[in-house]
Design an enzyme around this catalytic site. Structure first.
Site, short mmCIF file in Angstrom:
data_model
loop_
_atom_site.label_atom_id
_atom_site.label_comp_id
_atom_site.label_asym_id
_atom_site.label_seq_id
_atom_site.Cartn_x
_atom_site.Cartn_y
_atom_site.Cartn_z
N GLU A 1 26.15 -1.15 3.44
CA GLU A 1 26.99 0.02 3.14
C GLU A 1 28.45 -0.40 3.26
O GLU A 1 28.84 -1.07 4.21
CB GLU A 1 26.79 1.16 4.15
N GLU B 1 21.53 1.77 11.54
CA GLU B 1 22.51 2.11 12.57
C GLU B 1 21.94 2.76 13.83
O GLU B 1 22.21 3.93 14.12
CB GLU B 1 23.60 3.01 11.99
C1 GCO Z 1 26.50 5.95 8.51
C2 GCO Z 1 25.34 6.12 7.62
C3 GCO Z 1 25.71 6.79 6.35
C4 GCO Z 1 27.04 7.46 6.30
C5 GCO Z 1 28.15 6.53 5.91
C6 GCO Z 1 29.51 7.16 5.93
O1 GCO Z 1 27.09 4.90 8.51
O2 GCO Z 1 26.84 6.89 9.20
O3 GCO Z 1 24.63 4.99 7.40
O4 GCO Z 1 24.66 7.67 6.29
O5 GCO Z 1 27.04 8.52 5.42
O6 GCO Z 1 28.17 5.45 6.78
O7 GCO Z 1 29.81 7.62 7.21
#
Ligand code: GCO
Length: 453
Positions: free
Chosen positions: A358, A163
């Site tokens: 994710e 990200e």
């Molecule tokens: C993000 C990260 C994760 C977060 C998850 C929930 O997307 O911010 O990759 O570390 O914890 O997405 O917000």
């Protein structure tokens, strides 16, 4: 049809969110160590000093994964745990920790998927200008080379960046994540270019040093969901999803600026119209470095925005969710179709095997009187999203995997420990882990390769 036979099922975490041992074992400080100790930055004044104490409890956590039927585990390496100053001297204690973790995973048949960078940037490099420094791609490349050299004999799956939208957009544009700066486009656009160049260099390095390596990249951005089946709404959603806006604080939250150079070898035209003047000299030549073939393309997807066609430029607008629409604890709307339209639009544009790296939800999990953690809402959320992803696969998206966020409750950045995303509950006072109901259900989903959905 369903998910492919070799579909990658598993769960994900990130170093700063779970490791703890923040100032131990020879580790150097990261921007998150510093930021989380600044008053007022993190909800309730939390920090990641101890987190899930994973550095000391990783064996227990690997055993838990085995119990939960996790076959693929995505975790990130803390750059300053390996190289305390960001470049130069290697911290052998840090190397030993990751070696032990990797060996423990492999011993029970769990495939490690390593993210090189999930935001815990070495303070020593930030002091030299961080991503704004034109040398920053080479710093990252040297770190990637070290990871290849020390872990590449056993780790065959790497993700370069997690990200960039967030660590640049929240860290340097909006200032709500580490290092907490609000900087102008003349700084943040060069940073973005350096991150992309760092990605390209690292892909080349990993390939050169690890035979048979598979390399991916994990950006994010809320998919746009067409408000109806009307082809004009579908087209509006597609346009909106890949558009780049010039808002100095919010511009980073887009798909195309971060993925077109990587997968298509060019910056998007609307992005260039806004930002070409800020790109570092020689950016055109760097595109050949940035544009490395990838084995898989990842996306972290949690929710989407409803989009419809409209008559005024740019021809699309956000449509509100109905009053009372479901939300998770962190107030993100529950939009399962994001896992249909996101993958569909991404695959149409990039034609690269797609992994959801994710997906999951935070909910108000509590330990009930019976000592268990009942989280039917998480099971329902994952069930609905997985059905949508399955539909995308049936419609031709080369869907190669799904990793739940997260293996266990952890430090949720600016929200501290107030948001629980885990399949496993963590009691932070005792570090006891309690398997949530959703984890037992997810085990059956994985075992059946999604057939029970
Ligand atoms: C993000 C990260 C994760 C977060 C998850 C929930 O997307 O911010 O990759 O570390 O914890 O997405 O917000």
């Amino acid at each position: 049809m369903s998910f492919r036979k070799d579909f990658i099922w598993g769960a994900a975490t990130a170093s700063y969110q779970i490791e703890g041992a923040a100032f131990e074992g020879g580790k150097g400080p990261s921007v998150w160590d510093r930021f989380s100790h600044e008053p007022g930055r993190i909800l309730e004044g939390h920090n990641g000093d101890v987190a899930c104490d994973h550095v000391h409890r990783f064996r227990e956590d690997v055993a838990l994964m085995q119990e939960l039927g996790i076959k693929n585990y995505r975790f990130s390496i803390s750059w300053p745990r390996l190289i305390p100053e960001g470049m130069g001297a290697v911290n052998e204690e840090g190397v030993a920790f990751y070696n032990a973790l990797i060996d423990a995973l492999l011993a029970v048949g769990i495939r490690p998927i390593v993210t090189l960078f999930h935001w815990d940037y070495p303070c020593a490099l930030q002091a030299r200008g961080g991503w704004e420094n034109p040398d920053s791609p080479e710093w990252f490349n040297a770190y990637a080379a070290l990871c290849a050299e020390r872990f590449g004999d056993r780790v065959k799956d790497f993700i370069t960046f997690n990200e960039p939208q967030c660590f640049i957009g929240l860290g340097y544009c909006a200032g709500v994540h580490a290092p907490g700066y609000v900087m102008p486009l003349s700084s943040t656009i060069p940073m973005s270019h350096h991150v992309l160049k760092a990605h390209g260099l690292a892909v080349q390095t990993l390939r050169a040093r690890i035979p048979g390596v598979r390399v991916g990249y994990a950006p994010c951005a809320d998919p746009r969901i067409p408000a109806s089946d009307d082809p004009r709404d579908i087209e509006a959603a597609r346009q909106a999803y890949f558009a780049v806006t010039d808002d100095p604080q919010g511009w980073a939250f887009n798909v195309a600026w971060w993925s077109d150079p990587v997968l298509l070898g060019r910056y998007p035209e609307d992005g260039l119209a806004h930002f070409a003047k800020f790109l570092p000299r020689g950016w055109e030549e760097d595109l050949a470095i940035i544009h490395q073939p990838l084995d898989f393309y990842c996306q972290n997807i949690y929710s989407g925005r409803m989009t419809r066609a409209c008559d005024q430029a740019p021809g699309y607008e956000q449509a509100p969710h109905p009053v009372g629409h479901g939300k998770t604890a962190i107030q993100w709307p529950v939009t399962p179709d994001a896992l249909y339209w996101g993958p569909k639009f991404l695959y149409e544009r990039y034609r690269t095997p797609l992994m959801i790296s994710e997906n999951g939800m935070s909910s108000h999990d509590v330990v009930s009187l019976d000592g268990q953690v009942h989280d039917p809402q998480r099971q329902d959320y994952m069930h609905r999203y997985l059905l949508a992803f399955k539909r995308a696969a049936e419609d031709g998206v080369d869907a190669i995997g799904y990793l739940a966020w997260s293996l266990m409750d952890n430090f949720e950045w600016a929200y501290g420990y107030t948001e629980r995303f885990g399949l496993v509950y963590v009691d932070y006072a005792t570090q006891e882990r309690i398997v949530k109901d959703s984890a037992r259900w997810y085990k059956r989903v994985m075992e059946s390769n999604g057939a029970i959905l």
